[in-house]
Design an enzyme around this catalytic site. Structure first.
Site, PDB file in Angstrom:
ATOM      1  N   TYR A   1      -6.395  -7.596   4.863  1.00  0.00           N
ATOM      2  CA  TYR A   1      -5.817  -8.827   5.361  1.00  0.00           C
ATOM      3  C   TYR A   1      -6.298 -10.088   4.986  1.00  0.00           C
ATOM      4  O   TYR A   1      -6.941 -10.948   5.477  1.00  0.00           O
ATOM      5  CB  TYR A   1      -5.924  -8.862   7.022  1.00  0.00           C
ATOM      6  CG  TYR A   1      -4.940  -7.771   7.651  1.00  0.00           C
ATOM      7  CD1 TYR A   1      -3.513  -8.350   7.802  1.00  0.00           C
ATOM      8  CD2 TYR A   1      -5.454  -6.611   7.965  1.00  0.00           C
ATOM      9  CE1 TYR A   1      -2.698  -7.467   8.487  1.00  0.00           C
ATOM     10  CE2 TYR A   1      -4.400  -5.774   8.436  1.00  0.00           C
ATOM     11  CZ  TYR A   1      -3.053  -6.049   8.698  1.00  0.00           C
ATOM     12  OH  TYR A   1      -2.152  -5.199   9.231  1.00  0.00           O
TER      13      TYR A   1
ATOM     14  N   TYR B   1      -1.092  -2.808  18.367  1.00  0.00           N
ATOM     15  CA  TYR B   1      -1.415  -2.405  17.092  1.00  0.00           C
ATOM     16  C   TYR B   1      -1.656  -1.097  16.907  1.00  0.00           C
ATOM     17  O   TYR B   1      -2.497  -0.363  17.584  1.00  0.00           O
ATOM     18  CB  TYR B   1      -2.813  -3.048  16.585  1.00  0.00           C
ATOM     19  CG  TYR B   1      -3.193  -2.850  15.039  1.00  0.00           C
ATOM     20  CD1 TYR B   1      -2.575  -3.509  14.260  1.00  0.00           C
ATOM     21  CD2 TYR B   1      -4.105  -1.604  14.991  1.00  0.00           C
ATOM     22  CE1 TYR B   1      -2.925  -3.215  12.806  1.00  0.00           C
ATOM     23  CE2 TYR B   1      -4.265  -1.534  13.457  1.00  0.00           C
ATOM     24  CZ  TYR B   1      -3.633  -2.142  12.623  1.00  0.00           C
ATOM     25  OH  TYR B   1      -3.793  -1.950  11.336  1.00  0.00           O
TER      26      TYR B   1
ATOM     27  N   LYS C   1     -10.828   6.527  14.091  1.00  0.00           N
ATOM     28  CA  LYS C   1     -11.956   5.709  14.197  1.00  0.00           C
ATOM     29  C   LYS C   1     -13.431   6.464  14.531  1.00  0.00           C
ATOM     30  O   LYS C   1     -13.953   6.791  13.791  1.00  0.00           O
ATOM     31  CB  LYS C   1     -11.721   4.472  15.109  1.00  0.00           C
ATOM     32  CG  LYS C   1     -10.666   3.690  14.479  1.00  0.00           C
ATOM     33  CD  LYS C   1     -10.672   2.283  14.704  1.00  0.00           C
ATOM     34  CE  LYS C   1      -9.869   1.252  14.245  1.00  0.00           C
ATOM     35  NZ  LYS C   1      -8.599   0.877  14.473  1.00  0.00           N
TER      36      LYS C   1
HETATM   37  C1  PLP Z   1      -7.470   1.057  13.977  1.00  0.00           C
HETATM   38  C2  PLP Z   1      -6.439   1.559  14.511  1.00  0.00           C
HETATM   39  C3  PLP Z   1      -5.002   2.056  13.897  1.00  0.00           C
HETATM   40  C4  PLP Z   1      -5.150   2.419  12.615  1.00  0.00           C
HETATM   41  O1  PLP Z   1      -6.176   3.398  12.137  1.00  0.00           O
HETATM   42  P1  PLP Z   1      -6.299   3.218  10.374  1.00  0.00           P
HETATM   43  O2  PLP Z   1      -7.421   4.359  10.466  1.00  0.00           O
HETATM   44  O3  PLP Z   1      -6.939   2.002  10.167  1.00  0.00           O
HETATM   45  O4  PLP Z   1      -5.340   3.659   9.888  1.00  0.00           O
HETATM   46  C5  PLP Z   1      -4.055   2.849  14.788  1.00  0.00           C
HETATM   47  N1  PLP Z   1      -4.437   2.541  16.162  1.00  0.00           N
HETATM   48  C6  PLP Z   1      -5.188   1.989  16.980  1.00  0.00           C
HETATM   49  C7  PLP Z   1      -5.326   1.580  18.283  1.00  0.00           C
HETATM   50  C8  PLP Z   1      -6.005   1.213  16.053  1.00  0.00           C
HETATM   51  O5  PLP Z   1      -7.161   0.421  16.454  1.00  0.00           O
END
Ligand code: PLP
Length: 433
Positions: free
Chosen positions: A22, A150, A280
Site C-alpha cells: 500500500y 478486510y 497469519k
Molecule cells: C491479513 C488478512 C487477510 C489476508 O491475508 P494475506 O496473508 O495478507 O493474504 C485476510 N483476512 C484477514 C482478516 C486478515 O487480517
C-alpha cells in the site's frame, strides 16, 4: 555471481525498484532496513534496536528467531523443503491437519492448505459456491458481508472488503458485486443493540436465494478499522444463516491462535462456522501458509457431485517447510501460558492506554486480548509519528486514525511498558499534549 549491490547503494536501489505494501513506488517514505530480529527486538542495519509492537502484522506470536521453530525448519529442510501436493503427500501436512482439526470446533474436519490468507479466502468463497452448485442451487453465488471488513487483496477477497477502504470504485468492472450490511456498532464490553442486526437481517431475507455464504471477521474487524463488536451479533448471524440456508465463513486469519484471548474468536460467541479461514500466526510468522477448514457435509457434497473435485490447487499447496514450522509454532503456543500472557497484556494496555481517553484528539481507546488501540480524531502524520516511534526505540505502524499494537505474546513486562510508554508519548507529542 558476486553481490550486485554494495553497502552504500543497495538501499537506494531497493527504494527505486521494489514495491512495498500500500505505497507508491516513486516518492514513498524510505523503509527502515532490518538486519536481524531476535525475540521482540528488530535490529536495524545501523545497529538501533526496536521493540516490535506489530508482530509483523499479527503473525510473529512467539517472537523472532525462536530456537524451537528454527530447529523444526532446519530438520524439515534436510528432509525436503517442497514437493508437489498433486498425487503426493507428506507427514507435516497430515500432522498440521490433525492439529487444526483438534483445535477448531468439532464439525470442522476437512482442511485445504494454501499459501496466503487472501488465497484461503478465495478458497472459502469457491467452496461455498461449489457446495450450492453440488446441491442443485447454482443460483447461490453471491456473498453477504458487513462493511468495514478486510479479507485480503486478491480480487475475490477484495470484493468482500469494505467498498470504501477497499477502493472498489477503482476496480468496479473487475470485481463481483456482493451485498454489504451496515457494520455493527463498536463496543468495549459485550453490550448489544438489537438494531445492529436489522440491515443484515433484511439483506438475508430479501436475497437468500442468491447468497452462497456470509463472510465476516468474528468479533474484531482488523485492517478495516480495528473495530470490536458484540458476540451477540455473531450469534444472530449464525441463526439467520441457518434459517435462510446460507453458509457462514469465519475469517479468523487475524484473530486465530489466541490473539483475542480465546484460541479462536468464534469461541467467545459459542458459534461454529461452516468454513473457517486461518493464516497469519499459523506458522508463528515464519512462512507464508494458510488453511481453509470446512465440514464433512460440505466436502462430501463437493466430492460426490460433478466435477467431483474442488477446483483449486496452488503450486505451493501444503508446502512441507511451512507445515513443519506451523506444527512447531502450534505446539509452542499450546505448551505456553498464552492465556495468562494475553490477560496480562490486556491489563497493561489498560493501565497505559485508558488515561489517553481524556486527551483532546483521542476519539476512542479500545482493548481486546492482545490488541491495544488508540483511535485519534484525525489521521496521523505518518512520516512524523514513525520517526518519533523509531527515535523512542519501538516499531509501531499506524494506519489512518489508528495507532495500535499487538505485540508478540512472549513480550515481558519491562518491554511491554517501554513499548506502551513510547506509544503514548509519541501520540502525545503529535497531539501537542
Ligand atoms: C491479513 C488478512 C487477510 C489476508 O491475508 P494475506 O496473508 O495478507 O493474504 C485476510 N483476512 C484477514 C482478516 C486478515 O487480517
Amino acid at each position: 555471481m558476486p553481490n550486485l549491490l554494495d553497502d552504500s547503494n543497495w538501499l537506494e536501489f531497493e527504494k527505486n525498484h521494489v514495491w512495498h505494501p500500500y505505497a507508491p513506488l516513486e516518492g514513498a517514505l524510505p523503509p527502515y532496513p532490518v538486519k536481524n530480529a531476535q525475540g521482540v527486538h528488530l535490529t536495524l542495519e545501523d545497529g538501533r534496536q526496536l521493540i516490535d509492537g506489530m508482530s509483523s502484522w499479527w503473525s510473529v506470536i512467539h517472537g523472532y528467531n525462536h530456537p524451537v521453530i528454527n530447529a523444526a525448519a532446519k530438520a524439515q529442510l534436510d528432509e525436503m523443503s517442497h514437493v508437489m501436493f498433486g498425487g503426493l503427500t507428506h507427514r507435516p501436512a497430515a500432522e498440521l491437519a490433525a492439529r487444526l482439526i483438534t483445535l477448531t470446533p468439532e464439525p470442522l474436519t476437512r482442511v485445504f492448505f494454501c499459501d496466503s490468507g487472501s488465497v484461503s479466502v478465495e478458497v472459502a468463497i469457491k467452496i461455498a459456491i461449489q457446495y450450492w452448485h453440488s446441491k442443485g442451487q447454482p443460483g447461490k453465488q453471491r456473498m453477504l458481508t458487513i462493511r468495514r471488513g478486510y479479507h485480503g487483496d486478491t480480487c475475490g477477497a477484495m470484493a468482500v472488503c469494505d467498498p470504501e477502504t477497499g477502493m472498489h470504485h477503482l476496480f468496479a468492472e473487475a470485481l463481483p458485486k456482493h451485498l454489504f450490511a451496515e457494520a455493527p456498532t463498536v463496543t468495549k464490553d459485550a453490550e448489544w443493540r438489537d438494531e445492529d442486526i436489522a440491515d443484515f437481517r433484511n439483506l438475508v431475507k430479501q436475497n437468500h436465494s442468491e447468497i452462497a455464504a456470509v463472510i465476516l471477521e468474528p468479533l474484531v474487524q482488523g485492517a478495516g478499522g480495528m473495530r470490536f463488536y458484540a458476540p451477540e451479533y455473531l450469534r444472530q448471524v449464525r441463526s439467520l444463516c441457518d434459517s435462510y440456508d446460507v453458509l457462514l465463513i469465519a475469517d479468523e486469519i487475524a484473530t486465530g491462535f489466541g490473539r483475542t484471548g480465546t484460541l479462536f474468536a468464534c469461541e467467545q460467541a459459542e458459534i461454529v462456522p461452516d468454513i473457517m479461514c486461518l493464516g497469519k500466526a499459523i506458522t508463528g510468522g515464519y512462512m507464508s501458509l494458510a488453511a481453509t477448514l470446512t465440514t464433512s457435509e460440505i466436502s462430501q457434497a463437493i466430492s460426490r457431485n460433478a466435477p467431483k473435485a474442488f477446483m483449486h490447487g496452488p503450486t505451493f499447496m501444503a508446502n512441507p517447510l511451512a507445515c513443519a514450522t506451523a506444527n512447531a509454532s502450534i505446539d509452542l503456543l499450546l505448551d505456553s501460558p498464552w492465556q495468562e500472557r494475553i490477560a496480562r497484556m490486556s491489563e497493561t494496555f489498560f493501565e497505559h492506554l485508558q488515561p489517553c481517553q481524556d486527551w483532546g484528539g483521542v476519539a476512542d481507546v479500545r482493548i481486546k486480548g492482545g490488541i491495544g488501540v488508540l483511535e485519534l480524531e484525525q489521521p496521523v502524520d505518518m512520516p512524523s509519528i514513525t520517526m518519533r516511534f523509531v527515535d523512542k526505540g519501538v516499531w509501531v505502524r499506524p494506519f489512518g486514525k489508528l495507532v495500535y499494537v499487538m505485540p508478540p505474546y512472549i513480550i515481558n513486562d519491562e518491554e511491554l511498558n517501554s513499548l506502551l510508554t513510547a506509544m503514548t508519548e509519541a501520540v502525545a507529542e503529535e497531539l501537542c499534549i
